[in-house]
Design an enzyme around this catalytic site. Sequence first.
Site, PDB file in Angstrom:
ATOM      1  N   LYS A 126      29.334   7.244   4.214  1.00  0.00           N
ATOM      2  CA  LYS A 126      29.726   7.233   5.621  1.00  0.00           C
ATOM      3  C   LYS A 126      28.530   6.860   6.475  1.00  0.00           C
ATOM      4  CE  LYS A 126      27.649  10.002   7.461  1.00  0.00           C
ATOM      5  NZ  LYS A 126      26.153  10.141   7.641  1.00  0.00           N
ATOM      6  N   TYR A 171      30.824  13.588  11.553  1.00  0.00           N
ATOM      7  CA  TYR A 171      31.304  14.833  10.924  1.00  0.00           C
ATOM      8  C   TYR A 171      32.173  15.624  11.911  1.00  0.00           C
ATOM      9  CZ  TYR A 171      28.056  14.174   7.030  1.00  0.00           C
ATOM     10  OH  TYR A 171      27.399  13.677   5.934  1.00  0.00           O
TER      11      TYR A 171
HETATM   12  P1  NAD Z   1      17.422   6.373   2.766  1.00  0.00           P
HETATM   13  O1  NAD Z   1      16.646   5.656   3.797  1.00  0.00           O
HETATM   14  O2  NAD Z   1      16.823   7.570   2.133  1.00  0.00           O
HETATM   15  O3  NAD Z   1      17.837   5.375   1.601  1.00  0.00           O
HETATM   16  C1  NAD Z   1      18.313   4.085   1.851  1.00  0.00           C
HETATM   17  C2  NAD Z   1      18.094   3.206   0.632  1.00  0.00           C
HETATM   18  O4  NAD Z   1      18.510   1.891   0.936  1.00  0.00           O
HETATM   19  C3  NAD Z   1      16.609   3.145   0.218  1.00  0.00           C
HETATM   20  O5  NAD Z   1      16.506   3.278  -1.174  1.00  0.00           O
HETATM   21  C4  NAD Z   1      16.202   1.743   0.641  1.00  0.00           C
HETATM   22  O6  NAD Z   1      15.194   1.193  -0.186  1.00  0.00           O
HETATM   23  C5  NAD Z   1      17.511   0.983   0.483  1.00  0.00           C
HETATM   24  N1  NAD Z   1      17.544  -0.243   1.291  1.00  0.00           N
HETATM   25  C6  NAD Z   1      18.027  -1.417   0.849  1.00  0.00           C
HETATM   26  N2  NAD Z   1      17.893  -2.358   1.777  1.00  0.00           N
HETATM   27  C7  NAD Z   1      17.289  -1.786   2.837  1.00  0.00           C
HETATM   28  C8  NAD Z   1      16.871  -2.262   4.099  1.00  0.00           C
HETATM   29  N3  NAD Z   1      17.060  -3.544   4.465  1.00  0.00           N
HETATM   30  N4  NAD Z   1      16.282  -1.393   4.938  1.00  0.00           N
HETATM   31  C9  NAD Z   1      16.118  -0.110   4.616  1.00  0.00           C
HETATM   32  N5  NAD Z   1      16.499   0.412   3.402  1.00  0.00           N
HETATM   33  C10 NAD Z   1      17.066  -0.433   2.535  1.00  0.00           C
HETATM   34  O7  NAD Z   1      18.823   6.727   3.428  1.00  0.00           O
HETATM   35  P2  NAD Z   1      19.879   7.803   2.931  1.00  0.00           P
HETATM   36  O8  NAD Z   1      19.657   9.061   3.682  1.00  0.00           O
HETATM   37  O9  NAD Z   1      19.908   7.846   1.456  1.00  0.00           O
HETATM   38  O10 NAD Z   1      21.241   7.160   3.508  1.00  0.00           O
HETATM   39  C11 NAD Z   1      21.929   6.118   2.845  1.00  0.00           C
HETATM   40  C12 NAD Z   1      23.407   6.131   3.265  1.00  0.00           C
HETATM   41  O11 NAD Z   1      23.961   7.398   2.937  1.00  0.00           O
HETATM   42  C13 NAD Z   1      23.661   5.953   4.760  1.00  0.00           C
HETATM   43  O12 NAD Z   1      24.837   5.218   4.963  1.00  0.00           O
HETATM   44  C14 NAD Z   1      23.848   7.367   5.270  1.00  0.00           C
HETATM   45  O13 NAD Z   1      24.666   7.464   6.429  1.00  0.00           O
HETATM   46  C15 NAD Z   1      24.511   8.028   4.083  1.00  0.00           C
HETATM   47  N6  NAD Z   1      24.235   9.477   4.007  1.00  0.00           N
HETATM   48  C16 NAD Z   1      25.264  10.328   3.793  1.00  0.00           C
HETATM   49  C17 NAD Z   1      25.037  11.691   3.675  1.00  0.00           C
HETATM   50  C18 NAD Z   1      26.169  12.616   3.351  1.00  0.00           C
HETATM   51  O14 NAD Z   1      25.984  13.833   3.455  1.00  0.00           O
HETATM   52  N7  NAD Z   1      27.312  12.117   2.941  1.00  0.00           N
HETATM   53  C19 NAD Z   1      23.750  12.189   3.826  1.00  0.00           C
HETATM   54  C20 NAD Z   1      22.691  11.288   4.031  1.00  0.00           C
HETATM   55  C21 NAD Z   1      22.957   9.932   4.120  1.00  0.00           C
END
Ligand code: NAD
Length: 366
Positions: free
Chosen positions: A135, A220
């Site tokens: 999401k 949420y």
């Molecule tokens: P994060 O920044 O920790 O991870 C993002 C990943 O994407 C990294 O590994 C990064 O290297 C990669 N990536 C690939 N191309 C990229 C670019 N152009 N720029 C930046 N990063 C790039 O983020 P996250 O917290 O893991 O979030 C990822 C997704 O998960 C988002 O859509 C976020 O909304 C969602 N999320 C959901 C929950 C939940 O509880 N369901 C919690 C956190 C995040």
Amino acid sequence: MHHKSRRQFLTSSAALAAAPLLAGVAGNAIAQAPGRKLGVALCGLGSLSTNQIAPALFKTRNCRLAGIVTGTPSKAEEWKKKYNLPADSVYDYKTMNRMADNKDIDIVYVVTPNALHLEHALAAAAAGKHVFCEKPMEISVERCQQMIDAVKKAGKMLGVGYRCQFEPNHLECVRLAKEKVLGEVKIIDANFGFGMGDPTQWRLKRDLAGGGSLMDVGIYCLQTARMLTGEDPVWINAAEVKTDAVKFREVDETVLWQMKFPSGVVSNSVCTYNANGLAGFRAATTRGWFGLEPAYFYNGNRGRRSDNTEINIPVSDQFALELEDFADCIINKKPTRVSGEMGLADVKFLMAIYESIKKGRPVSLV
Ligand code: NAD
């Protein structure tokens, strides 16, 4: 908030300290999958994949970690070793098409920044894989629709990572609302936020995030209101408050909004990147109230009812529950409750909230 501190915030709090530690996936019984476990490839190995989803996969009955997609060679090596993955199940974003030849991978779980979800879901669908997408589903209604169309065309299933749809305490609140246990729900108050650290992260970049606190955590609160009412909002009024115009140059910092639902239920929400300690909801009913506080953490969500009953149903892992359900839907050819259509509808309502902010007046959705 730096990723690590965001994680700590979501996983720990004073309220959580007293929460029971429980083992095993509890709360939702899921049928044992016949035959092999479905192979899941994680696309994007950031904080959520590393700390929540990969460990959760090992708690499921019907899924297993079968592959990875990453743009960082050092992570590829690290994960390959840690999870004993075969070299031909390791991809980068450009080689995802080769997954078509990999029978070990059934599902691609897209966990990249919001505005990259479509590109990665399209690649997964083109390789003939089911798609589970974090999401918010994408950053516009049009992009959500493109994702739905592509996965449908591939004859595969699409789900959105709404973990609260599987969280037993949330489901208990939905039951209380549906069965009018404390009377009819009239007013919903739902709020979520955290203090944003690292000013360079993608969450603050419009191109990658599509928006700020609303897209990330406000969603949420929107989900809570839709879950408790079982309805879609017909009227939305919103405002934005920015206290740091430099850090939040591209995205919203704090959003306040109200929604009206067809049955007459009204909801009120605040989401923010400017404060911790905001992660709960309360439903006011004709005879009392019920709610969860915290409601949106990875662990330890719990709450109370006005008749002095606690709501505290054990759950070991929300990500394991959502993945088990998705695999169960694929195996048993059932529709998922977290469909692409649900993801699209939420993005439509988030866009209406932004529209209301921009116009400075309520927006009607009928
Ligand atoms: P994060 O920044 O920790 O991870 C993002 C990943 O994407 C990294 O590994 C990064 O290297 C990669 N990536 C690939 N191309 C990229 C670019 N152009 N720029 C930046 N990063 C790039 O983020 P996250 O917290 O893991 O979030 C990822 C997704 O998960 C988002 O859509 C976020 O909304 C969602 N999320 C959901 C929950 C939940 O509880 N369901 C919690 C956190 C995040």
